[in-house]
Design a protein around this motif. Structure first.
Motif, PDB file in Angstrom:
ATOM      1  N   GLN A   2       0.831  -1.192   0.000  1.00 24.52           N
ATOM      2  CA  GLN A   2       0.000   0.000   0.000  1.00 24.52           C
ATOM      3  C   GLN A   2       0.872   1.251   0.000  1.00 24.52           C
ATOM      4  O   GLN A   2       1.869   1.347   0.718  1.00 24.52           O
ATOM      5  CB  GLN A   2      -0.890  -0.024   1.242  1.00 24.52           C
ATOM      6  CG  GLN A   2      -2.090   0.833   1.121  1.00 24.52           C
ATOM      7  CD  GLN A   2      -3.022   0.580   2.297  1.00 24.52           C
ATOM      8  OE1 GLN A   2      -2.572   0.252   3.374  1.00 24.52           O
ATOM      9  NE2 GLN A   2      -4.309   0.713   2.061  1.00 24.52           N
ATOM     10  N   SER A   3       0.514   2.217  -0.815  1.00 30.00           N
ATOM     11  CA  SER A   3       1.243   3.476  -0.923  1.00 30.00           C
ATOM     12  C   SER A   3       0.801   4.416   0.196  1.00 30.00           C
ATOM     13  O   SER A   3      -0.386   4.542   0.468  1.00 30.00           O
ATOM     14  CB  SER A   3       0.961   4.097  -2.286  1.00 30.00           C
ATOM     15  OG  SER A   3       1.345   5.435  -2.306  1.00 30.00           O
ATOM     16  N   GLN A   4       1.763   5.061   0.835  1.00 27.41           N
ATOM     17  CA  GLN A   4       1.451   6.036   1.878  1.00 27.41           C
ATOM     18  C   GLN A   4       1.924   7.407   1.432  1.00 27.41           C
ATOM     19  O   GLN A   4       3.016   7.552   0.899  1.00 27.41           O
ATOM     20  CB  GLN A   4       2.128   5.665   3.195  1.00 27.41           C
ATOM     21  CG  GLN A   4       1.603   4.403   3.802  1.00 27.41           C
ATOM     22  CD  GLN A   4       2.272   4.116   5.142  1.00 27.41           C
ATOM     23  OE1 GLN A   4       3.188   4.799   5.560  1.00 27.41           O
ATOM     24  NE2 GLN A   4       1.790   3.081   5.815  1.00 27.41           N
ATOM     25  N   ASP A   5       1.071   8.391   1.633  1.00 28.56           N
ATOM     26  CA  ASP A   5       1.454   9.757   1.295  1.00 28.56           C
ATOM     27  C   ASP A   5       2.485  10.262   2.296  1.00 28.56           C
ATOM     28  O   ASP A   5       2.372  10.010   3.497  1.00 28.56           O
ATOM     29  CB  ASP A   5       0.244  10.683   1.327  1.00 28.56           C
ATOM     30  CG  ASP A   5      -0.715  10.429   0.180  1.00 28.56           C
ATOM     31  OD1 ASP A   5      -0.278   9.884  -0.852  1.00 28.56           O
ATOM     32  OD2 ASP A   5      -1.901  10.780   0.321  1.00 28.56           O
ATOM     33  N   GLN A   6       3.477  10.939   1.773  1.00 29.07           N
ATOM     34  CA  GLN A   6       4.479  11.565   2.646  1.00 29.07           C
ATOM     35  C   GLN A   6       4.338  13.068   2.516  1.00 29.07           C
ATOM     36  O   GLN A   6       4.176  13.591   1.423  1.00 29.07           O
ATOM     37  CB  GLN A   6       5.881  11.128   2.249  1.00 29.07           C
ATOM     38  CG  GLN A   6       6.135   9.663   2.485  1.00 29.07           C
ATOM     39  CD  GLN A   6       7.564   9.283   2.152  1.00 29.07           C
ATOM     40  OE1 GLN A   6       8.378  10.113   1.788  1.00 29.07           O
ATOM     41  NE2 GLN A   6       7.859   8.012   2.295  1.00 29.07           N
ATOM     42  N   HIS A   7       4.387  13.739   3.628  1.00 30.90           N
ATOM     43  CA  HIS A   7       4.238  15.186   3.643  1.00 30.90           C
ATOM     44  C   HIS A   7       5.517  15.812   4.180  1.00 30.90           C
ATOM     45  O   HIS A   7       6.110  15.328   5.146  1.00 30.90           O
ATOM     46  CB  HIS A   7       3.055  15.602   4.518  1.00 30.90           C
ATOM     47  CG  HIS A   7       1.759  15.028   4.042  1.00 30.90           C
ATOM     48  ND1 HIS A   7       1.040  15.584   3.015  1.00 30.90           N
ATOM     49  CD2 HIS A   7       1.070  13.932   4.430  1.00 30.90           C
ATOM     50  CE1 HIS A   7      -0.033  14.876   2.803  1.00 30.90           C
ATOM     51  NE2 HIS A   7      -0.045  13.856   3.655  1.00 30.90           N
TER      52      HIS A   7
END
Length: 91
Positions: A2-7
């Protein structure tokens, strides 16, 4: 997978003159002691004041100044500060 958004957060601020002096002094390969002298010169201290602050003789201060001037290809304190503050300045 699963892809996780990085901020990310980025802030920009103007670099302080002492930071510029320190960074460009390193590029000129000034010793730690020579960098100390550059800081005192930037603050406008005289040879006697620098000598007293660093617990060295005025002659030793002058010897360090000669070395700094040679390494930075400058001839006066004012020129030295100008060279170190403006060497890599981009307007």
């Amino acid at each position: 997978m699963q892809s996780q958004d990085q901020h990310f957060a980025v802030t920009c601020q103007k670099t302080a003159p002492q930071e510029i002096l320190h960074n460009t002094a390193s590029l000129y390969r000034l010793s730690d002691r020579e960098k100390q002298l550059v800081n005192y010169i930037f603050l406008g201290n005289t040879t006697k004041e620098i000598a007293a602050a660093l617990y060295i003789s005025p002659h030793t201060v002058q010897d360090h100044l000669k070395s700094i001037f040679t390494k930075t290809n400058s001839t006066t304190r004012g020129e030295l500060v100008w060279v170190l503050l403006n060497k890599y300045s981009f307007s």
